[in-house]
Design an enzyme around this catalytic site. Structure first.
Site, short mmCIF file in Angstrom:
data_model
loop_
_atom_site.label_atom_id
_atom_site.label_comp_id
_atom_site.label_asym_id
_atom_site.label_seq_id
_atom_site.Cartn_x
_atom_site.Cartn_y
_atom_site.Cartn_z
N GLY A 465 0.80 -1.21 0.00
CA GLY A 465 0.00 0.00 0.00
C GLY A 465 0.83 1.26 0.00
O GLY A 465 2.06 1.23 -0.12
N LYS A 483 -1.97 4.77 6.27
CA LYS A 483 -1.52 3.70 5.38
C LYS A 483 -2.73 3.08 4.70
O LYS A 483 -3.60 2.51 5.34
CB LYS A 483 -0.75 2.64 6.18
CG LYS A 483 -0.20 1.49 5.34
CD LYS A 483 0.58 0.55 6.24
CE LYS A 483 1.19 -0.61 5.47
NZ LYS A 483 1.92 -1.53 6.35
N ASP A 577 10.81 -8.15 9.03
CA ASP A 577 11.24 -7.21 7.98
C ASP A 577 11.97 -6.00 8.58
O ASP A 577 11.65 -4.85 8.28
CB ASP A 577 10.03 -6.74 7.18
CG ASP A 577 10.42 -6.18 5.80
OD1 ASP A 577 11.55 -6.44 5.35
OD2 ASP A 577 9.59 -5.50 5.18
#
Length: 706
Positions: A465, A483, A577
């Site tokens: 996104g 977001k 991540d």
């Protein structure tokens, strides 16, 4: 203007500047242009080429050269594809710096150091070349000698020059493919599948000329294409496209209904190579990324598709590989799970570099049973009585009639992410997750649309996104970021659930604060606190080097945040991540971990889990690729990479570094530690050099993590 020879001719040295008339509209020292929707561009004398800023999205600009008089204003050169300029950035011609691009805060984003002195003016030429020159017209720098992905007529490449494909059709950052004129005279196409690996050339002219051809003005090394090309009335360009194929195009300079000329670019020569899918045969990801396969479409363009059971890593770029979308088969001997998997058939498909076991003179049924019973086997290819087992990551995939055989893809039969209730009905988990996050506010879509002024000011974008800046007028702390998750695939729904579930259970000063969410129809939005100093990547890899003591505090902040996720939450969380782009800095430069969309939640008594590959290449621990259960140690590995980047103030992989041993930062750091030459890592950093004991301790910690 020099006449256009057949095809695109590559010669060894630049021609002299042709005529004085090309310098009409020179730009003198002090001239500048600002990145905004009203900015003007600098035109060539004929008005055919323009130099200036091109808007690439909300609030992001590319410093570029483009064809001004055609409808699509095709970009033929760009400066800052790897770091787009925010609105308000400025490019200026200065005596000491040459052409300098700075952001609104005055930080340098791009520049080119001049080899000579006496810069007087710049000019956009009718050839498409942008030059910096002295008062007597000596060419000090030009864009033709710094090619990106495109070559124009009369443009020449020196020995050793490279042309680099961009990342995707609309992303001008550096991609995976390279067109090189080697110093031996050979023209080659390379794929760069991973930071440590450069595959052998997948196309070459094999024109080894060193010592046999005089290197003089006008010496032609090779003609790429031999088809007749119109010499007037057409624009021409040759481009190494993002798919790794070199193509030559023409476009009419003028088009009207009576001329019958097409309005679009037309390809005038065969693509090189004709089929990249089957041409790349060396180790690496191939034409497409990990766990995908390449097919040649009807328009002769390669297309990358995910293997059944896998989804794209990056929704904006199908060539960037895929990841498993189901839980891998357990290698725990007490849980064989054989009956929970099935094999999907694909004819004429193979991943030739992924074999780990080959059995000869077998039947297809034997091959099927052998793969289902082997927890490491994700694909097996049966061809001519041979059974070839393959494991993750799947490399160099291709589907073509020349491949032959049959690929058998292992997928989990039922790996639903929805909770079953009643008579086979399924209940969405969103309502449960929202109830768990009781401290969060629920927004409606219209509220957030108004807060972001119609989603106008983009702050960044990722695989799932886009993030926008917004203002909540009714709140004391009114600056926020919103977001907006993509709604085109089920994976975005999973990301939404993971992020709400993970962040909804956290409360720590070094984790980004989730203020609220919108779960309305197809709309999935998350509202976070605004971090005024942006990402650690922007802070760390910008033009100016952050102070050593600031970097120490950031490293400790990230470590505290990770420790909390791994040890102190009700459900332990593996972030999956960790990288500089996911570390945000507030007004006091306190670091906060963000983007928990890929996170994996563990029960209090659980230390390991199995899952498909998640995260970002370059920061991934080896267990991701070995089909092994993962633990919080995958975050520890990523933190180690981030820590060496903090120590040295540079990215882990920088192919432009002149000293080959320093291209991969982790390798160089290890060598310096082994050779007791830690000071080399920070010799240009006075603060760090004076604190060398702590630098060494940080290096040791980073290497232990890795």
């Amino acid at each position: 203007m020099a006449s256009v020879i057949l095809g695109i001719l590559l010669v060894l040295v630049p021609l002299p500047l042709s005529t004085e008339a090309q310098f009409g509209g020179n730009l003198t020292l002090g001239n500048s242009s600002t990145a905004n929707d009203q900015n003007s561009s600098w035109l060539s004398p004929s008005g055919e080429f323009a130099f200036g800023f091109r808007r690439m999205g909300a609030g992001a600009y590319l410093l570029a050269i483009w064809l001004e008089k055609i409808e699509d204003k095709t970009i033929v050169w760009s400066a800052n594809g790897n770091s787009l300029a925010p609105e308000g950035s400025k490019v200026q011609l200065t005596a000491d710096g040459g052409l300098v691009l700075t952001d609104p805060r005055g930080r340098e984003l791009w520049s080119f150091g001049l080899t000579g002195t006496g810069l007087t003016y710049a000019a956009m030429l009718d050839t498409g070349n942008f030059i910096l020159a002295s008062a007597n017209h000596v060419n000090l720098w030009d864009s033709f000698n710094q090619p990106m992905d495109t070559i124009l007529p009369t443009q020449q490449l020196n020995l050793g020059a490279n042309v680099k494909a961009r990342y995707s059709e609309m992303n001008y950052s550096t991609g995976r493919f390279l067109f090189a004129l080697q110093t031996d005279g050979n023209l080659v196409l390379y794929a760069t599948p991973a930071p440590r690996v450069v595959s052998d050339a997948y196309w070459a002219t094999n024109t080894i000329t060193a010592g046999r051809i005089g290197f003089r003005n006008g010496t032609i090394l090779n003609t790429i294409t031999a088809e007749p090309v119109p010499t007037s009335g057409y624009y021409q360009r040759a481009i190494l496209e993002y798919d790794g194929v070199f193509r030559q195009y023409i476009h009419p300079k003028t088009a009207n209904s009576s001329s019958g000329w097409p309005m679009h670019w037309s390809m005038v020569s065969s693509p090189v190579p004709s089929n990249i899918c089957t041409r790349i045969n060396r180790d690496g990801t191939g034409a497409c990324g990990f766990n995908s396969y390449c097919t040649l479409a009807d328009n002769q363009r390669p297309r990358c598709q995910c293997t059944p059971g896998y989804i794209l890593l990056d929704l904006t770029n199908e060539m960037n590989g895929c990841r498993q979308d189901f839980i891998s088969q357990s290698c725990d001997g007490s849980r064989p799970e054989k009956d929970q998997f099935a094999l999907r058939d694909m004819l004429n498909t193979d991943w030739p570099q992924s074999d780990y076991e080959v059995s000869e003179s077998k039947t297809e049924d034997w091959c099927r049973e052998a793969c289902l019973a082997d927890c490491f086997c994700v694909v097996t290819v049966f061809k001519d009585g041979n059974c070839r087992k393959k494991k993750i990551p799947l490399l160099n995939g291709r589907k073509d009639s020349s491949v032959g055989g049959k690929a058998l893809i292992k997928v989990r039969i039922d790996d639903s992410t929805l909770t079953s209730i009643g008579n086979g009905q399924k209940k969405n988990k969103n309502s449960t997750l929202i109830n768990q996050a009781t401290h969060m506010r629920t927004f409606n879509y219209q509220e957030l649309q108004e807060a972001t002024y119609g989603f106008k000011e983009e702050q960044g974008r990722g695989s799932f996104g886009i993030v926008y800046k917004g203002v909540l007028r009714s709140e004391d702390t009114n600056l926020v970021v919103v977001k907006v998750l993509a709604t085109m695939t089920g994976e975005s729904e999973k990301e939404f659930e993971r992020e709400v579930s993970a962040i909804g259970q956290t409360n720590h000063k070094n984790l980004i604060k989730l203020l609220g969410l919108c779960n309305e129809g197809q709309h999935r939005l998350l509202v976070y606190e605004f971090m005024s100093n942006g990402t650690l990547a922007d802070f760390l890899f910008g033009a100016s080097k952050p102070r050593w003591y600031r970097r120490i505090e950031i490293a400790c902040d990230v470590a505290r945040g990770l420790s909390y996720l791994h040890e102190d939450c009700t459900k332990h969380i593996i972030h999956c991540d960790i990288k500089p782009q996911n570390i945000l800095l507030d007004g006091s430069f306190t670091a906060k971990i963000s983007d928990l969309g890929l996170a994996k939640l563990l029960m209090a008594n659980q230390t390991r889990t199995t899952t498909g590959v998640r995260g970002t290449r370059g920061y991934l621990a080896l267990e991701w690729f070995r089909n092994m259960p993962i633990s919080s140690k995958v975050d520890v590995y990523s933190f180690g990479i981030l820590l060496v980047e903090l120590i040295c103030c540079r990215k882990n992989y920088e192919p432009e570094v002149k000293i080959e041993a320093q291209i991969v930062l982790v390798d160089w750091v290890y060598d310096c530690y082994h050779d007791e030459s830690i000071l080399e890592l920070v010799e240009s950093d006075e603060e760090a050099s004076s604190d060398i004991k702590r630098v060494k301790r940080f290096v040791m910690t980073a290497l232990w993590c890795i």
